[in-house]
Write a protein that holds these residues in place. Structure first.
Motif, PDB file in Angstrom:
ATOM      1  N   PHE A  49       0.744  -1.291  -0.016  1.00  0.00           N
ATOM      2  CA  PHE A  49       0.034   0.036  -0.263  1.00  0.00           C
ATOM      3  C   PHE A  49       0.991   1.275  -0.021  1.00  0.00           C
ATOM      4  O   PHE A  49       2.091   1.280   0.553  1.00  0.00           O
ATOM      5  N   LEU A  50       0.472   2.208  -0.421  1.00  0.00           N
ATOM      6  CA  LEU A  50       0.897   3.650  -0.425  1.00  0.00           C
ATOM      7  C   LEU A  50       0.441   4.344   0.685  1.00  0.00           C
ATOM      8  O   LEU A  50      -0.917   4.531   0.578  1.00  0.00           O
ATOM      9  N   VAL A  51       0.957   5.009   1.714  1.00  0.00           N
ATOM     10  CA  VAL A  51       0.444   5.692   2.687  1.00  0.00           C
ATOM     11  C   VAL A  51       0.771   7.078   2.680  1.00  0.00           C
ATOM     12  O   VAL A  51       1.968   7.567   2.549  1.00  0.00           O
ATOM     13  N   GLN A  52      -0.051   7.960   2.854  1.00  0.00           N
ATOM     14  CA  GLN A  52      -0.059   9.430   2.504  1.00  0.00           C
ATOM     15  C   GLN A  52      -0.366   9.740   3.985  1.00  0.00           C
ATOM     16  O   GLN A  52      -1.387   9.745   4.452  1.00  0.00           O
ATOM     17  N   ARG A  53       0.545  10.854   4.454  1.00  0.00           N
ATOM     18  CA  ARG A  53       0.425  11.479   5.830  1.00  0.00           C
ATOM     19  C   ARG A  53       0.236  12.998   5.610  1.00  0.00           C
ATOM     20  O   ARG A  53       1.367  13.340   5.020  1.00  0.00           O
ATOM     21  N   MET A  54      -0.556  13.739   5.939  1.00  0.00           N
ATOM     22  CA  MET A  54      -0.561  15.207   5.801  1.00  0.00           C
ATOM     23  C   MET A  54      -0.750  16.058   6.965  1.00  0.00           C
ATOM     24  O   MET A  54      -1.764  15.624   7.571  1.00  0.00           O
ATOM     25  N   GLU A  55       0.318  16.855   7.209  1.00  0.00           N
ATOM     26  CA  GLU A  55       0.172  18.060   8.311  1.00  0.00           C
ATOM     27  C   GLU A  55      -0.443  19.000   7.363  1.00  0.00           C
ATOM     28  O   GLU A  55       0.435  19.818   6.959  1.00  0.00           O
ATOM     29  N   ALA A  56      -1.464  19.296   7.358  1.00  0.00           N
ATOM     30  CA  ALA A  56      -2.272  20.285   6.386  1.00  0.00           C
ATOM     31  C   ALA A  56      -2.039  21.685   6.610  1.00  0.00           C
ATOM     32  O   ALA A  56      -1.979  22.119   7.894  1.00  0.00           O
ATOM     33  N   PRO A  57      -2.484  22.341   5.669  1.00  0.00           N
ATOM     34  CA  PRO A  57      -2.056  23.812   5.833  1.00  0.00           C
ATOM     35  C   PRO A  57      -3.479  24.339   6.297  1.00  0.00           C
ATOM     36  O   PRO A  57      -4.712  23.939   5.734  1.00  0.00           O
ATOM     37  N   ASN A  58      -3.468  25.206   7.464  1.00  0.00           N
ATOM     38  CA  ASN A  58      -4.801  25.350   8.091  1.00  0.00           C
ATOM     39  C   ASN A  58      -5.582  26.458   7.002  1.00  0.00           C
ATOM     40  O   ASN A  58      -4.933  27.124   6.435  1.00  0.00           O
ATOM     41  N   PRO A  59      -6.701  26.131   6.906  1.00  0.00           N
ATOM     42  CA  PRO A  59      -7.777  25.820   7.550  1.00  0.00           C
ATOM     43  C   PRO A  59      -8.114  24.129   7.179  1.00  0.00           C
ATOM     44  O   PRO A  59      -9.112  23.544   7.857  1.00  0.00           O
TER      45      PRO A  59
END
Length: 156
Positions: A49-59
């Motif tokens: 599997f390909l796993v994507q983790r995002m610390e997203a830009p607010n909001p």
């Protein structure tokens, strides 16, 4: 038509261009400077599997997604989870440098609106420029831009 192991490996190998760390900019209507976040794509469970983790830009919320190859069709599925507790299932394509996510039917939650992301890989695989769009549930409703999202490979 079931997908054999070789076809599955080839489908996953096409996603290798995504692997790595990215700086993410999101251009939201009404915000002057695009906020930045961080995204990492990495292989999980021995490359299954390909796993994507995002610390997203607010909001936008922080999120995690798992991309899999459908064993029956050979297409991709993205299982999406975010810090709001939202869970969604997107049909995904990745062909000729165009990455598309599409949600047009209810899954783990009711479908309040249709949603899609279309991004193009450019600059030697170091930039992905795209936009999230939404439309009413009615299939004839036009797509409207929600926000623009740009991925830039870290260190590129």
């Amino acid at each position: 038509m079931a997908v054999d192991t070789t076809e599955r490996r080839e489908a996953l190998a096409r996603l290798d261009v995504l692997v790595g760390e990215w700086v993410v900019e999101a251009e939201f209507p009404g915000l002057e400077a695009p906020p930045q976040g961080r995204c990492v794509f990495e292989w999980g469970l021995d490359g299954a599997f390909l796993v994507q983790r995002m610390e997203a830009p607010n909001p936008a919320p922080d999120s995690m997604a798992i991309i899999a190859v459908d064993p029956e069709t050979g297409g991709y599925t993205q299982h999406y989870y975010d810090s709001r507790g939202v869970v969604r299932l997107y049909a995904m394509t990745f062909t000729d440098g165009v990455w598309q996510l599409l949600r047009e039917r209810p899954d783990f939650s009711p479908l309040a609106f249709r949603q899609r992301f279309v991004g193009e890989v450019g600059e030697g695989g170091d930039v992905i420029r795209g936009a999230w769009e939404r439309a009413e549930v009615d299939a004839a409703a036009p797509w409207e831009r929600d926000f623009v999202m740009t991925y830039r490979r870290s260190g590129a």
